[in-house]
Design a protein around this motif. Structure first.
Motif: not given
Length: 430
Positions: A44-56
């Protein structure tokens, strides 16, 4: 001005990177699998605690040495957890290497490890045919060097808790030094031996424990100062430089081209002598001697347990100096990687280090033993430790596995509580 802007841009970039969090969770809490079973990893990847989807995500499965187990797998982030699966066909470590690349940034790398049939891992090299004869001869030759045992009371450490002494013993090359702690009242007590972890040795400080005799030893020919203030660290580092080993790790390869000049040869003999001396100390119950050590001190604990046969029980954590031959079978060799050192020197067939491989001493350990490993340890890899553990003939042995730990496995509260409770039970019993 441009330099300042570059600095602040780099700082801002670092702050932005730190907002990403990548979690890799294997599907088994103990992280142990059978060969050819699939280990499933949820990422799982998050950005500042939120799910992150702009990447691979790019995932590559390797063993600890970096041997690729299967082709790289790429998946686009969607904000949802992603699953990746990998396996090995032989007992080994499997590393899940993850690279996360944001669409507008640089890749961020992380990894986690699992183990496949750790109890099936065997040493990567055979024991030298004359290993036993070599060390029997070394001990016989040691007897020709006067022990010159010195035990000097340390008044600066006088207290109601213990009586403290600085001790030292002659070796074929110089001396080994340490500290002896006795309970406040004379008597007959169990004893624990500890040998310093790697480095100059300033962590081999005075220690004491209620109702125990404690012998703490260093491996270097450096006489510690009596006051044991912070300048002892400087003393040790300067002592190594004077000896020609600038840089705290340089001593590890000193004389490594020959078993008779190998740096650890003299300390091993000096430590052997110190343990034999301790067993004859009038306030030590020689039938209740134990050992505790970490990293370099863990590996030397295995060596001493195989060489002296004096210990009733031993506990070692993340031991170094194990399975130097791992590299020859595609695994990571035990720290500090002597085979790779030989190859860099153009001496790929040199076998001198195997006379100092804890694996070959472990073959003679018959006392109860507990060994802690961290599955994510990149210093003393779990495969190298398993190779030593699996050749120990003791009928009472156990691996204390810390699946999420690295080289800090000995600091985990669960390990420390279990290890010291077990050791205390063995040594306190008559």
């Amino acid at each position: 001005m441009k330099k300042k802007l570059a600095f602040f841009s780099g700082l801002l970039f670092s702050i932005l990177l730190s907002a990403y969090e990548i979690k890799i969770v294997p599907d088994r809490p103990d992280r142990i699998y059978k060969c050819d079973e699939m280990a499933n990893f949820t990422v799982t990847v998050t950005d500042k605690g939120a799910p992150f989807k702009d990447g691979k995500l790019t995932v590559v499965f390797t063993n600890g040495y970096g041997t690729r187990r299967q082709a790289a797998i790429e998946k686009q982030l969607s904000g949802e957890p992603l699953t990746f699966s990998g396996t090995t066909h032989v007992p080994d470590l499997l590393r899940c290497n993850v690279a996360m690349k944001p669409n507008d940034g640089q890749s961020i790398l992380t990894h986690t490890n699992v183990m496949f049939e750790p109890y099936g891992i065997q040493p990567g090299a055979s024991c030298p045919e004359d290993f036993q004869q070599y060390w029997e001869h070394q001990i016989a030759e040691l007897a020709k060097t006067p022990a010159d045992e010195r035990c000097e009371q340390l008044p600066n450490f006088k207290s109601d808790n213990c009586r403290s002494y600085k001790v030292s013993f002659a070796t074929p090359v110089g001396r080994v030094y340490g500290f002896l702690s006795l309970p406040p009242k004379p008597g007959k007590y169990p004893a624990i031996v500890n040998i310093a972890a790697a480095g100059p040795g300033y962590n081999s400080r005075h220690r004491h424990a209620p109702n125990y005799v404690i012998l703490t030893m260093n491996v270097h020919n450096i006489d510690p100062k009596e006051n044991m203030q912070p300048d002892y660290q400087q003393l040790c580092e300067e002592g190594l430089k004077i000896s020609g080993y600038a840089g705290w790790g340089a001593y590890l390869y000193a004389g490594a081209d020959s078993r008779d000049t190998f740096y650890f040869r003299a300390p091993i003999l000096g430590l052997y002598r110190s343990i034999e001396w301790l067993a004859k100390h009038p306030e030590v119950d020689a039938s209740r001697m134990g050992y505790f050590g970490v990293s370099q001190g863990g590996g030397l604990g295995l060596i001493m347990a195989g060489l002296t046969q004096r210990f009733k029980a031993i506990v070692v954590a993340v031991p170094a100096l194990c399975d130097f031959g791992g590299k020859s079978v595609g695994r990571t060799s035990g720290w500090p990687g002597y085979v790779a050192y030989y190859e860099k020197k153009g001496l790929p067939n040199l076998k001198e280090c195997f006379y100092f491989d804890a694996v070959n001493f472990a073959r003679s350990i018959t006392c109860p033993v507990r060994i802690a490993i961290g599955f994510n340890d990149v210093v003393c890899t779990p495969t190298s430790i398993c190779a030593a553990y699996n050749v120990i003939p003791s009928q009472d042995k156990k691996l204390l596995c810390e699946p999420e730990a690295g080289h800090d496995a000995d600091t985990r509260e669960q390990y420390r509580e279990a290890a010291f409770k077990w050791l205390n039970e063995y040594l306190s019993a008559n």
